[in-house]
Enzyme design. Structure first.
Site: not given
Ligand code: NAP
Length: 258
Positions: A26, A65, A75, A153, A166, A168, A170
């Site tokens: 996702r 493809g 993880v 982040s 969170y 901390a 990151k």
């Molecule tokens: P998201 O849409 O909530 O997707 C999270 C993904 O991580 C999903 O594929 C989920 O798998 C997987 N996941 C969660 N816990 C896991 C675990 N224990 N083992 C393996 N996979 C796990 O998150 P996102 O917004 O794409 O964020 C991705 C990364 O970017 C994260 O590290 C987040 O902290 C960072 N980030 C996001 C934002 C933002 O604004 N969105 C900003 C800064 C940083 P399942 O679907 O199977 O649960």
């Protein structure tokens, strides 16, 4: 020019490369998986709960493809990271790229922060990121080639009300990346960090309109980011062209933090 993901035109080729994207089912991880596969990499994307979403991501890649496989791997369980890397190298013969993207967000003011939430955040975001790199670096150092990218982040660098734990975790991945970068530079393994600002994914859907208005007022580019914009930064850092970039933090945040 190759089209990596919708809207992302890219000059890099990842032909012959094998990549793992943790949390690739996702959001940002899925976009990274699609982008890397679009550039020619074989991508193993992982999930923990969302099998259907992970299989759909694989289908989306294959329909264009590309080559991809979904594997369940938490993880937060270090042995599962070792198994993930072993399964990947067994099936595809090598591992060139790790995008340690899997992460969770649990928000709450400090005085209401529960130990169990703190532990869950550390286990997934910090320990999980380090454990995935520890597993991945073994075949990379043997091959004398590797590209590792951690997802941090903006709040890891600037802090945020209600995100002590969170933020901390990151901030922690930045220190870890710089240390691993120093440790494995002599083996031609680079380690970098992408620090997104606020990106439209499931992780940010809970925000109220009032929160979004306040947030947008602090973003010079005046909008939230798209997962594909983060994936484009990741694609650069895992490319051959980024060979001389290691230990760096690439901020993709619309100018929210400079
Ligand atoms: P998201 O849409 O909530 O997707 C999270 C993904 O991580 C999903 O594929 C989920 O798998 C997987 N996941 C969660 N816990 C896991 C675990 N224990 N083992 C393996 N996979 C796990 O998150 P996102 O917004 O794409 O964020 C991705 C990364 O970017 C994260 O590290 C987040 O902290 C960072 N980030 C996001 C934002 C933002 O604004 N969105 C900003 C800064 C940083 P399942 O679907 O199977 O649960």
């Amino acid at each position: 020019m190759l089209e990596a993901a919708p809207g992302v035109l890219c000059m890099f080729s990842l032909n012959e490369r094998v990549a793992i994207v943790t949390g690739g089912s996702r959001g940002i991880g899925r976009s990274c998986a699609e982008t890397l596969a679009g550039l020619g990499a074989t991508v193993v994307l992982t999930y923990v709960k969302g099998e259907a979403a992970a299989l759909e991501a694989v289908q989306a890649i294959e329909s264009k493809g590309g080559r991809a496989k979904a594997l369940k791997a938490d993880v937060a369980v270090s042995a599962e990271m070792d198994e993930l890397v072993a399964a990947t190298t067994k099936e595809f013969g090598r591992l060139d790229i790790l995008v340690a993207n899997a992460g969770i967000a649990i928000d709450g003011l400090l005085l209401r922060l529960k130990d169990e939430d703190l532990d869950a955040l550390v286990a997934t975001n910090l320990r999980g990121t380090i454990a995935s790199a520890r597993a991945a670096v073994k075949p990379m150092m043997k091959a004398r080639y590797g590209r590792i990218v951690f997802l941090s982040s903006v709040v890891g660098e600037m802090g945020n009300v209600g995100q002590t734990a969170y933020a901390a975790t990151k901030a922690g991945v930045i220190g870890a990346a710089k240390s691993i970068a120093r440790e494995y530079a002599s083996r031609n393994v680079t380690v970098n960090v992408v620090a997104p600002g606020f990106v439209d994914t499931d992780m940010t859907t809970h925000m109220t309109d009032a929160m979004k208005t306040t947030l947008l007022s602090g973003i010079p580019l005046g909008r939230t980011g798209q997962a594909s914009e983060v994936a484009a930064a990741v694609a650069f850092l895992v490319s051959n062209e980024a060979a001389y970039v290691t230990g760096q933090v690439l901020r993709v945040n619309g100018g929210l933090y400079m």
